[in-house]
Scaffold this active site. Structure first.
Site, mmCIF file in Angstrom:
data_model
loop_
_atom_site.group_PDB
_atom_site.id
_atom_site.type_symbol
_atom_site.label_atom_id
_atom_site.label_comp_id
_atom_site.label_asym_id
_atom_site.label_seq_id
_atom_site.Cartn_x
_atom_site.Cartn_y
_atom_site.Cartn_z
ATOM 1 C CB SER A 13 -0.978 0.001 1.173
ATOM 2 O OG SER A 13 -0.314 0.237 2.384
ATOM 3 N NE ARG A 65 20.979 -10.514 6.056
ATOM 4 C CZ ARG A 65 19.677 -10.725 6.257
ATOM 5 N NH1 ARG A 65 18.798 -10.152 5.471
ATOM 6 N NH2 ARG A 65 19.272 -11.508 7.233
ATOM 7 C CG MET A 90 8.471 -7.368 5.839
ATOM 8 S SD MET A 90 8.761 -5.849 6.783
ATOM 9 C CE MET A 90 7.199 -5.661 7.600
ATOM 10 C CG LEU A 93 18.669 -3.213 2.741
ATOM 11 C CD1 LEU A 93 18.895 -1.897 2.016
ATOM 12 C CD2 LEU A 93 18.000 -4.222 1.832
ATOM 13 C CG ASN A 107 12.640 1.111 6.209
ATOM 14 O OD1 ASN A 107 11.877 0.446 5.497
ATOM 15 N ND2 ASN A 107 12.727 0.902 7.516
ATOM 16 C CG HIS A 109 9.798 1.298 11.776
ATOM 17 N ND1 HIS A 109 9.905 -0.065 11.599
ATOM 18 C CD2 HIS A 109 9.523 1.507 13.088
ATOM 19 C CE1 HIS A 109 9.724 -0.654 12.762
ATOM 20 N NE2 HIS A 109 9.486 0.267 13.678
ATOM 21 C CG ASP A 141 22.190 3.493 9.809
ATOM 22 O OD1 ASP A 141 21.479 2.487 10.011
ATOM 23 O OD2 ASP A 141 22.472 4.309 10.706
ATOM 24 C CG ASP A 145 13.454 -0.554 11.736
ATOM 25 O OD1 ASP A 145 13.377 -0.497 10.500
ATOM 26 O OD2 ASP A 145 12.908 -1.442 12.408
ATOM 27 C CD GLU A 174 3.157 2.962 7.658
ATOM 28 O OE1 GLU A 174 3.803 2.424 6.753
ATOM 29 O OE2 GLU A 174 2.627 2.311 8.579
HETATM 30 C C1 GAR Z 1 4.012 -0.718 6.630
HETATM 31 O O1 GAR Z 1 3.245 -0.468 7.785
HETATM 32 C C2 GAR Z 1 5.474 -0.397 6.879
HETATM 33 O O2 GAR Z 1 5.641 0.728 7.690
HETATM 34 C C3 GAR Z 1 5.930 -1.646 7.556
HETATM 35 O O3 GAR Z 1 5.326 -2.686 6.831
HETATM 36 C C4 GAR Z 1 4.072 -2.233 6.339
HETATM 37 C C5 GAR Z 1 3.998 -2.514 4.856
HETATM 38 O O4 GAR Z 1 2.717 -2.212 4.369
HETATM 39 N N1 GAR Z 1 7.378 -1.755 7.541
HETATM 40 C C6 GAR Z 1 8.099 -2.196 8.559
HETATM 41 O O5 GAR Z 1 7.601 -2.628 9.583
HETATM 42 C C7 GAR Z 1 9.595 -2.151 8.344
HETATM 43 N N2 GAR Z 1 10.311 -2.322 9.585
HETATM 44 P P1 GAR Z 1 2.473 -2.057 2.807
HETATM 45 O O6 GAR Z 1 3.033 -3.325 2.147
HETATM 46 O O7 GAR Z 1 0.983 -1.969 2.668
HETATM 47 O O8 GAR Z 1 3.185 -0.814 2.349
#
Ligand code: GAR
Length: 204
Positions: A13, A65, A90, A93, A107, A109, A141, A145, A174
């Site tokens: 999203s 990785r 998820m 890096l 990124n 978060h 970095d 997070d 977000e």
């Molecule tokens: C989002 O809430 C994003 O902030 C989180 O995953 C979700 C992805 O939603 N990311 C993390 O937690 C990274 N540490 P989306 O696929 O609908 O964008």
């Protein structure tokens, strides 16, 4: 024109919000050059295909990785990506990946960092009983997070919230915050001093 490379693992999203803002001209000078997922069945890839974007699945399963990162970086470079946007990607890096795009990886978060890094940040915040949470867009970095913060948006936790309603209101923010951060970085009118992103003051 600056090329964005989107990395995602799930529903996508945040990616979709960025794509809508790009299409509406709200991130001037940006185009999405490629959307890459480590999960071949990610919903975000289906959306990206529907939007006619270049889509790549580079499965991470069974790869070390750095081996996976090398394949992803090769694809980003092949598509001449200027700015890498992790949008629900998820995977951590490798330092090598981060070094390939210095201060060119963002990124998002779903918490007000440095609170609640890692997985399920919204649930962590809700369970802790915070009264305010939110989201953070930051440079990536070598730590999880962690890099310098570009944009944060606060969300008030209501007494009537459960972790799902809170997560939904954070997600709305977000979708605004990520494009704002991309605009700031592409505009380039900032300096990073220590951990602090300082924006240039523009004369009126
Ligand atoms: C989002 O809430 C994003 O902030 C989180 O995953 C979700 C992805 O939603 N990311 C993390 O937690 C990274 N540490 P989306 O696929 O609908 O964008």
């Amino acid at each position: 024109m600056k090329n964005l490379g989107i990395l995602l693992s799930g529903r996508g999203s945040n990616f979709e919000a960025i794509a809508n803002h790009v299409a509406a001209g709200k991130i001037p000078g940006a185009r999405i050059a490629v959307v890459i997922s480590n999960k071949p069945d990610a919903g975000g890839l289906t959306t990206a295909k529907k939007l006619g974007l270049t889509v790549l699945a580079i499965p991470s399963k069974g790869l070390a990785r750095e081996e996976h990162d090398r394949a992803v970086v090769a694809a980003l470079k092949e598509h001449k990506v200027d700015l890498v946007c992790l949008a629900g990607y998820m995977r951590l890096l490798s330092p090598w990946f981060v070094q390939q795009f210095p201060r060119r990886i963002l990124n998002i978060h779903p918490s007000l960092l440095p609170a609640f890094p890692g997985l399920e940040a919204q649930e962590q915040a809700f369970a802790y009983g915070v009264k305010v949470s939110g989201c953070t867009v930051h440079f990536v970095d070598e730590e999880l997070d962690h890099g310098p913060i570009i944009v944060q948006k606060a969300v008030t936790v209501l007494d009537s919230d459960d972790e799902h309603t809170l997560a939904a209101r954070i997600l709305e923010q977000e979708h605004i915050a990520y494009s704002e951060a991309i605009r700031i970085v592409l505009e380039g009118k900032y300096q990073v001093v220590g951990r602090k992103l300082v924006r240039a003051v523009t004369a009126k």
